[in-house]
Scaffold this motif. Sequence first.
Motif, short mmCIF file in Angstrom:
data_model
loop_
_atom_site.label_atom_id
_atom_site.label_comp_id
_atom_site.label_asym_id
_atom_site.label_seq_id
_atom_site.Cartn_x
_atom_site.Cartn_y
_atom_site.Cartn_z
N LEU A 2 -5.51 -18.91 47.18
CA LEU A 2 -4.90 -17.65 46.77
C LEU A 2 -3.48 -17.55 47.29
N ALA A 3 -2.58 -17.09 46.47
CA ALA A 3 -1.18 -16.97 46.88
C ALA A 3 -1.04 -15.96 48.02
N ASP A 4 -0.08 -16.20 48.93
CA ASP A 4 0.18 -15.28 50.03
C ASP A 4 1.09 -14.14 49.60
N ASP A 5 1.56 -14.15 48.38
CA ASP A 5 2.50 -13.16 47.88
C ASP A 5 1.95 -12.56 46.58
N PRO A 6 1.04 -11.57 46.68
CA PRO A 6 0.46 -10.98 45.46
C PRO A 6 1.49 -10.37 44.53
N LEU A 7 2.55 -9.76 45.08
CA LEU A 7 3.59 -9.19 44.23
C LEU A 7 4.30 -10.28 43.46
N GLY A 8 4.68 -11.36 44.16
CA GLY A 8 5.33 -12.47 43.49
C GLY A 8 4.43 -13.10 42.45
N GLU A 9 3.14 -13.17 42.73
CA GLU A 9 2.19 -13.73 41.77
C GLU A 9 2.14 -12.89 40.50
N ALA A 10 2.12 -11.56 40.67
CA ALA A 10 2.09 -10.67 39.50
C ALA A 10 3.35 -10.81 38.67
N ARG A 209 -4.27 -8.62 48.61
CA ARG A 209 -5.13 -9.79 48.40
C ARG A 209 -6.33 -9.42 47.52
N ALA A 210 -6.88 -8.22 47.71
CA ALA A 210 -8.00 -7.78 46.87
C ALA A 210 -7.58 -7.68 45.41
N ILE A 211 -6.39 -7.14 45.17
CA ILE A 211 -5.89 -7.03 43.80
C ILE A 211 -5.73 -8.42 43.19
N SER A 212 -5.19 -9.36 43.96
CA SER A 212 -5.03 -10.72 43.45
C SER A 212 -6.37 -11.35 43.11
N LEU A 213 -7.39 -11.10 43.92
CA LEU A 213 -8.72 -11.64 43.65
C LEU A 213 -9.24 -11.13 42.29
N ARG A 220 -15.74 -12.02 37.51
CA ARG A 220 -16.68 -12.05 38.65
C ARG A 220 -17.34 -10.69 38.81
N ASP A 221 -18.57 -10.69 39.29
CA ASP A 221 -19.34 -9.46 39.45
C ASP A 221 -18.85 -8.71 40.69
N TRP A 222 -17.66 -8.14 40.57
CA TRP A 222 -17.06 -7.46 41.71
C TRP A 222 -17.76 -6.14 42.02
N THR A 223 -17.94 -5.89 43.28
CA THR A 223 -18.39 -4.60 43.79
C THR A 223 -17.49 -4.24 44.96
N VAL A 224 -17.54 -3.01 45.40
CA VAL A 224 -16.76 -2.62 46.58
C VAL A 224 -17.17 -3.48 47.77
N ALA A 225 -18.47 -3.71 47.91
CA ALA A 225 -18.96 -4.51 49.04
C ALA A 225 -18.45 -5.95 48.96
N ALA A 226 -18.44 -6.52 47.76
CA ALA A 226 -17.99 -7.91 47.60
C ALA A 226 -16.50 -8.05 47.94
N LEU A 227 -15.70 -7.12 47.49
CA LEU A 227 -14.27 -7.16 47.80
C LEU A 227 -14.03 -6.95 49.29
N ALA A 228 -14.73 -5.98 49.88
CA ALA A 228 -14.58 -5.72 51.31
C ALA A 228 -14.97 -6.95 52.12
N ASN A 229 -16.01 -7.64 51.70
CA ASN A 229 -16.47 -8.83 52.40
C ASN A 229 -15.41 -9.94 52.36
N GLU A 230 -14.73 -10.09 51.21
CA GLU A 230 -13.67 -11.09 51.10
C GLU A 230 -12.55 -10.84 52.09
N LEU A 231 -12.35 -9.58 52.45
CA LEU A 231 -11.24 -9.20 53.33
C LEU A 231 -11.68 -8.98 54.77
N ALA A 232 -12.97 -9.20 55.03
CA ALA A 232 -13.53 -8.94 56.36
C ALA A 232 -13.29 -7.50 56.80
#
Length: 306
Positions: A2-10, A209-213, A220-232
């Motif tokens: 995943l890119a470290d620059d979500p704004l640049g990626e967009a 990072r969540a937005i980039s994901l 992907r079957d995204w849920t609030v829990a799944a996104l939160a888990n990706e970000l610890a």
Amino acid sequence: MLADDPLGEALHFLRVTGSFYCRSELTAPWGLAMPDWPDCLWFHIVTTGRLHLDVGSETRVLQAGDLALVPHGQGHALRSEPGAITPDVMGLEHEFRNRYAVLRHGGGGAATTLVCGAVRLDHPAVHHIVGVLPDVIHVEPSGGLQAEWMQSTLRLIAAEAASLRPGGEAVITRLSDILVIQTLRGWIETDPAAQRGWLGALRDRQIGRAISLVHRDPARDWTVAALANELAMSRSAFSARFTELVEEPAMHYVTRWRMQVARTWLAEDGATVSEVAGRLGYQSEAAFSRAFKRTVGMSPGAARRC
């Protein structure tokens, strides 16, 4: 990775699709009324002379070397001086050359030359970016590396417009497209309004990072829990922070992003409704169609025909 620059990626994925390009040779007194094209972004590059730009109740004076964007495609007027009559530009006689037109108009006085155009920006992120832009972005000659690069590009466009050597029209249109993107990037990097809402959220280490994901894998079957888990992060902390920064709940954003992607696929890729539903992870075409109509306001079939 995943890119470290979500704004640049967009911003990286923004693509310009030209709808109309015109080189105008104008002599005072002159005026032009530009039509209201809501899905387009108008740009005006002054290569010689000066003009008055009227957008709503706002007037800007543009000089040679200036560039102005009218991001929301609203109707506006260009004129040599206050009070000059502004006929509809589309009603004037143009010399058409494929995607490029030449306009000669005016009363024979002081000369002004312009390169103008109306372009579309292709990517679902466009809705978020254009929505926060002001009615006018005016770029004037100034210091700094970015300004120097833009002014060099503007001078090259002016030189091409003056001579129109073989291939000059292609050079002008492609450089104009680059200038539009560069101007948007410059505004996003420097204007305080770009630090809030969706653009501001992209700068946040966790929410960006969540937005980039979501952008990278909308199926992907995204849920609030799944996104939160990706970000610890905890589910509650992520949910509250996402809503605060993006100004809508995470799952609303996921659905809206999917539907914007779907609309692009339907209109540009020629995909069927069933194919799009499958590509976005929906178990049935009916479930996808209900979500699409609820979010976009029309059926997928109607969007595909637009």
